[in-house]
Scaffold this motif. Sequence first.
Motif, short mmCIF file in Angstrom:
data_model
loop_
_atom_site.label_atom_id
_atom_site.label_comp_id
_atom_site.label_asym_id
_atom_site.label_seq_id
_atom_site.Cartn_x
_atom_site.Cartn_y
_atom_site.Cartn_z
N SER A 181 -14.45 -8.17 -12.43
CA SER A 181 -14.08 -8.64 -11.09
C SER A 181 -13.08 -7.69 -10.45
O SER A 181 -12.29 -7.04 -11.14
CB SER A 181 -13.46 -10.03 -11.17
OG SER A 181 -14.37 -10.99 -11.68
N LEU A 182 -13.13 -7.65 -9.15
CA LEU A 182 -12.13 -6.97 -8.36
C LEU A 182 -11.88 -7.78 -7.10
O LEU A 182 -12.77 -8.49 -6.62
CB LEU A 182 -12.60 -5.57 -7.94
CG LEU A 182 -12.63 -4.47 -8.99
CD1 LEU A 182 -13.28 -3.22 -8.41
CD2 LEU A 182 -11.22 -4.14 -9.47
N ARG A 183 -10.68 -7.65 -6.56
CA ARG A 183 -10.36 -8.29 -5.29
C ARG A 183 -9.90 -7.22 -4.32
O ARG A 183 -8.87 -6.58 -4.54
CB ARG A 183 -9.26 -9.34 -5.46
CG ARG A 183 -9.03 -10.18 -4.21
CD ARG A 183 -7.77 -10.98 -4.32
NE ARG A 183 -7.70 -12.04 -3.32
CZ ARG A 183 -6.55 -12.54 -2.86
NH1 ARG A 183 -5.40 -12.08 -3.31
NH2 ARG A 183 -6.56 -13.52 -1.98
N LEU A 184 -10.68 -7.03 -3.28
CA LEU A 184 -10.32 -6.09 -2.23
C LEU A 184 -9.49 -6.79 -1.17
O LEU A 184 -9.72 -7.95 -0.86
CB LEU A 184 -11.56 -5.49 -1.59
CG LEU A 184 -12.57 -4.82 -2.52
CD1 LEU A 184 -13.70 -4.21 -1.69
CD2 LEU A 184 -11.92 -3.79 -3.40
N SER A 185 -8.53 -6.05 -0.63
CA SER A 185 -7.73 -6.54 0.49
C SER A 185 -7.82 -5.55 1.64
O SER A 185 -8.00 -4.35 1.43
CB SER A 185 -6.26 -6.68 0.08
OG SER A 185 -6.10 -7.59 -0.97
N CYS A 186 -7.70 -6.07 2.83
CA CYS A 186 -7.67 -5.22 4.03
C CYS A 186 -6.53 -5.73 4.90
O CYS A 186 -6.65 -6.79 5.52
CB CYS A 186 -8.99 -5.27 4.76
SG CYS A 186 -9.00 -4.37 6.34
N ALA A 187 -5.45 -5.01 4.91
CA ALA A 187 -4.29 -5.36 5.72
C ALA A 187 -4.43 -4.69 7.07
O ALA A 187 -4.71 -3.49 7.16
CB ALA A 187 -3.02 -4.90 5.02
N THR A 188 -4.22 -5.47 8.13
CA THR A 188 -4.45 -4.94 9.48
C THR A 188 -3.21 -5.04 10.34
O THR A 188 -2.31 -5.84 10.07
CB THR A 188 -5.60 -5.70 10.17
OG1 THR A 188 -5.14 -7.00 10.56
CG2 THR A 188 -6.81 -5.83 9.26
N SER A 189 -3.19 -4.23 11.37
CA SER A 189 -2.12 -4.28 12.35
C SER A 189 -2.59 -3.60 13.63
O SER A 189 -3.57 -2.86 13.63
CB SER A 189 -0.86 -3.57 11.82
OG SER A 189 -1.13 -2.21 11.58
N GLY A 190 -1.91 -3.94 14.72
CA GLY A 190 -2.20 -3.26 15.98
C GLY A 190 -3.22 -3.94 16.87
O GLY A 190 -3.55 -3.42 17.93
N PHE A 191 -3.74 -5.08 16.44
CA PHE A 191 -4.65 -5.84 17.29
C PHE A 191 -4.50 -7.31 16.93
O PHE A 191 -3.87 -7.67 15.93
CB PHE A 191 -6.10 -5.38 17.12
CG PHE A 191 -6.68 -5.57 15.74
CD1 PHE A 191 -6.43 -4.64 14.73
CD2 PHE A 191 -7.49 -6.65 15.45
CE1 PHE A 191 -6.96 -4.80 13.46
CE2 PHE A 191 -8.02 -6.82 14.19
CZ PHE A 191 -7.76 -5.90 13.18
N THR A 192 -5.07 -8.17 17.76
CA THR A 192 -4.93 -9.61 17.55
C THR A 192 -5.96 -10.05 16.52
O THR A 192 -7.11 -10.37 16.85
CB THR A 192 -5.10 -10.37 18.87
OG1 THR A 192 -4.22 -9.84 19.85
CG2 THR A 192 -4.79 -11.85 18.67
#
Length: 116
Positions: free
Chosen positions: A16-27
């Motif tokens: 198993s793996l857990r991917l994350s995507c952290a965002t910024s700069g938009f709503t």
Amino acid sequence: VQLVESGGGLVQPGGSLRLSCATSGFTFSRYAMNWYRQAPGKERELVADISSIGGTTDYADSVKGRFTISRDNAENTVYLQMNSLKPEDTAVYYCNARNIYGYSHWGQGTQVTVFS
């Protein structure tokens, strides 16, 4: 605008793996979020998507029952939990944000390699 994926790596089949995507700069809460992947020599394909408020999800047939997409609108982050990984899941995984007006943002991708 930034989308930063993390969590990729090397894993054995069945792992198993857990991917994350952290965002910024938009709503973030106004965008549907998607995970795509691209294997060497293949076209980029949509793996999973989740609606802006998280009420609706959809998956490619190849990952149904094994992958789960989720989002945290308070943290502006989307996740992809990947279980029972197979060698054919090996690819670069990309995070994508898209709103109803067609605006789209992409991350730089994270490599997932499933090997025996």
